[in-house]
Design an enzyme around this catalytic site. Structure first.
Site, short mmCIF file in Angstrom:
data_model
loop_
_atom_site.label_atom_id
_atom_site.label_comp_id
_atom_site.label_asym_id
_atom_site.label_seq_id
_atom_site.Cartn_x
_atom_site.Cartn_y
_atom_site.Cartn_z
N ALA A 65 -76.59 -11.85 -11.50
CA ALA A 65 -77.89 -12.33 -11.97
C ALA A 65 -77.72 -13.33 -13.12
CB ALA A 65 -78.75 -11.16 -12.43
N SER A 66 -78.78 -14.08 -13.37
CA SER A 66 -78.83 -15.07 -14.46
C SER A 66 -77.70 -16.08 -14.32
CB SER A 66 -78.83 -14.37 -15.82
OG SER A 66 -80.06 -13.70 -16.02
N ALA A 67 -76.80 -16.16 -15.32
CA ALA A 67 -75.70 -17.13 -15.23
C ALA A 67 -74.80 -16.83 -14.04
CB ALA A 67 -74.89 -17.13 -16.52
#
Length: 595
Positions: free
Chosen positions: A384-386
């Site tokens: 998730a995210s980066a």
């Protein structure tokens, strides 16, 4: 007669030389012993015994020297998957037995193990599970086996799922620390752990969504595996914990038995006779079965597929303990891209995010690699995210139904410690040149103009993020913005929204890579790890570890020694240095544990 100075020096040097010689001889003997291990002598109708528990990292390099020297036998998900593939193909193996201990891994890896057991059972060979003390994950894994045994004094704590989120606002208030936050996305709640004392409405909405889906999948999986109704499973869970006899009566398990009785049951299943040599179940520990090479069973042969493992917090520099270093991953992608013998690349990711700049740099390398050959992302427990940023441009993305993914959003903050300074009796004074020179000063909140500058910086990063996601996923920016907003999705939810292409685990990603590289589905491939793992001796004798990597490793070792609750709060401590510099960070909106 006193000993002369020269004679003393000679004796000391001779002693040192003798010690070095003895150590050298021992090391050479150890190396020879490590590399001369023969494959174990496996009789027909043998059973491979797995001890499964703990964190189960995606990958641990096989190092026979370290295993001999330190009696180290680190287990990994990849190794278990390989041993099950081998046991399926090995005609000498009659079945497998899983001794399941407490698991601290995520739900996606449990699903991956269940998939591997289902594949193993297509061979017609039995898989038996043994539980002493089982909670939700241990029992869910066991349901993938033909039979489940619980020891007489065991217990099943399958009493439902709980999601735990920690908040630190109260602690910061006591310290006189205030957080100045800029975040983009309705659901980008990562700073809430530092600015709130409980869930916001948006935070609670996402947690309930994740918990509902996971619980329903858990119920349905048990019901299907044990051939009982979903409603009956819910009733049993509401009445848990259960004694072994209660679980057997409810058909959740097959038998309550001691280990010798479990072995006898397996003997009968495999058709052992009454001869002396068949009165005892023939077993081989999975740690010993590793010595059987996959090549001897016609596995891991043929065209080459590069496998790159990325686990931990996304950061700049080189990879270390629990850290995904952008330099390491980029070099691995470039090497795999330039290797003419590599037909495709599988990038296995298990990360809640980290540095947005590092994630973007890895995304660029994925794009360059994809231009030459297929790149398939295999998501573990979380990407998730980066970590999604690393994934978004791949040829295909594969995730388990319970993988935590998405969280396409960004935040940054600066701590204001004026209250802490006052409490400690500390004073400071800044002398500035430039309108925004004091933007990140720690003793004062943002001025209105400074806040506008700070928020614009974060907004620009978010806009770039969703634009690149849209390009990588072949969607328009408006649509991606509607499903982004920092919201976390499961792998199943992500597939329905175009963030994931295929449902499955690591083996599924290999199949997808083969298809994209036009390798026939029934052909074996050779999985080659990039970068080549270092052995104990190479790490011991080498001197190419950067200061940054050594510092990260030391920091992680310190965190690992702390209580579990403290580990959770300090897991992403390496990212705080970047936040102090005002760098935008793409991380999970909260540290969620479903157990």
């Amino acid at each position: 007669m006193p000993m002369s100075r020269t004679r003393k020096i000679v004796l000391i040097l001779s002693g040192i030389a003798l010690v070095v010689f003895v150590v050298g001889v021992l090391l050479v003997a150890l190396i020879i012993s490590a590399f001369s291990d023969d494959e174990p002598n496996i009789a027909d109708k043998s059973v491979v015994v797995f001890n499964i528990g703990g964190t189960l990292p995606d990958y641990v390099a096989d190092d026979p020297i370290a295993a001999k020297l330190f009696n180290r036998d680190d287990e990994s998900l990849t190794n278990i998957l390989l041993q099950l593939r081998k046991a399926k193909a090995d005609t000498r193996i009659g079945g497998v037995m899983l001794k399941i201990n407490l698991l601290s891994t995520g739900w996606a890896k449990v699903e991956e193990l269940r998939d591997a057991l289902a594949d193993f059972r297509t061979s017609g060979k039995p898989a038996h599970a043994v539980i002493e003390f089982g909670t939700n994950k241990e029992y869910y894994l066991a349901t993938a086996c033909d039979k489940i045994f619980v020891l007489p004094e065991g217990v099943l704590f399958i009493n439902g799922l709980a999601a735990d989120v920690m908040f630190f606002r109260g602690s910061l208030d006591k310290l006189g620390v205030q957080m100045e936050v800029a975040k983009i996305g309705k659901y980008k709640n990562a700073p809430d752990q530092l600015t709130e004392k409980q869930m916001t409405d948006a935070h609670r909405e996402v947690v309930n969504s994740l918990l509902d889906e996971e619980f329903n999948r858990y119920i349905d999986g048990i019901a299907q595996a044990r051939n009982i109704s979903a409603q009956d499973v819910r009733t049993l869970i509401d009445n848990a914990p259960l004694t072994p006899e209660q679980a057997r009566g409810a058909r959740l398990i097959d038998a309550v038995a001691y280990r010798d009785e479990i072995d006898d049951d397996f003997r009968k299943r495999l058709g052992y006779g009454d001869d002396d040599d068949e009165k005892k179940l023939r077993t081989v520990a999975a740690s010993k079965y590793k010595a059987v090479t996959p090549e001897s069973l016609n596995l891991n042969k043929g065209e080459r597929i590069a496998v790159i493992y990325a686990a931990g917090t996304v950061n700049s520099g080189t990879s270390g303990n629990s850290t995904i270093g952008a330099d390491t991953i980029i070099k691995a992608l470039n090497d795999a891209r330039d290797d003419k013998t590599v037909r495709a690349v599988v990038l296995r990711i298990d990360s809640g995010g980290g540095s947005g700049i590092a994630g973007d740099a890895i995304d660029h390398a994925v794009n360059l690699c994809k231009a030459q050959k297929p790149v398939v992302i295999s998501m573990g427990d979380v990407a998730a995210s980066a970590a999604y940023q690393m994934s978004m441009s791949a040829t295909k993305i594969v995730a388990q139904p319970s993988t935590i993914t998405g969280s396409i959003g960004v935040f940054s903050f600066k701590p204001v410690v004026r209250g802490l300074y006052d409490w400690l009796g500390v004073s400071n004074e800044y002398v500035l040149r430039g309108k925004n020179a004091g933007l990140l000063r720690e003793d004062q909140p943002f001025s209105p103009d400074e806040r506008k500058v700070f928020e614009n910086m974060v907004q620009n990063f978010y806009q770039t993020f969703i634009t690149k996601v849209a390009r990588g996923r072949s969607r328009d920016v408006e649509y991606i913005n509607s499903i982004a907003q920092g919201r976390v999705w499961t792998g199943a939810q992500g597939r329905g929204r175009g963030l994931v292409d295929e449902i499955g685990g690591f083996e599924k990603s290999i199949q997808v890579a083969k298809s994209l590289a036009n390798i026939p589905a029934d052909k074996e491939v050779r999985r080659v790890v990039f970068p080549t793992p270092k052995t104990f001796l190479e790490s011991f004798l080498g001197n190419d570890t950067t200061d940054e990597a050594r510092a990260a490793s030391a920091r992680q070792t310190m965190i690992d020694a702390m209580p579990k609750e403290a580990q959770r709060s300090l897991r992403y401590v390496s990212v705080f240095d970047k936040l102090k510099r005002g760098e935008a960070v793409a991380m999970m909106p909260f540290d969620l544990e479903i157990r």
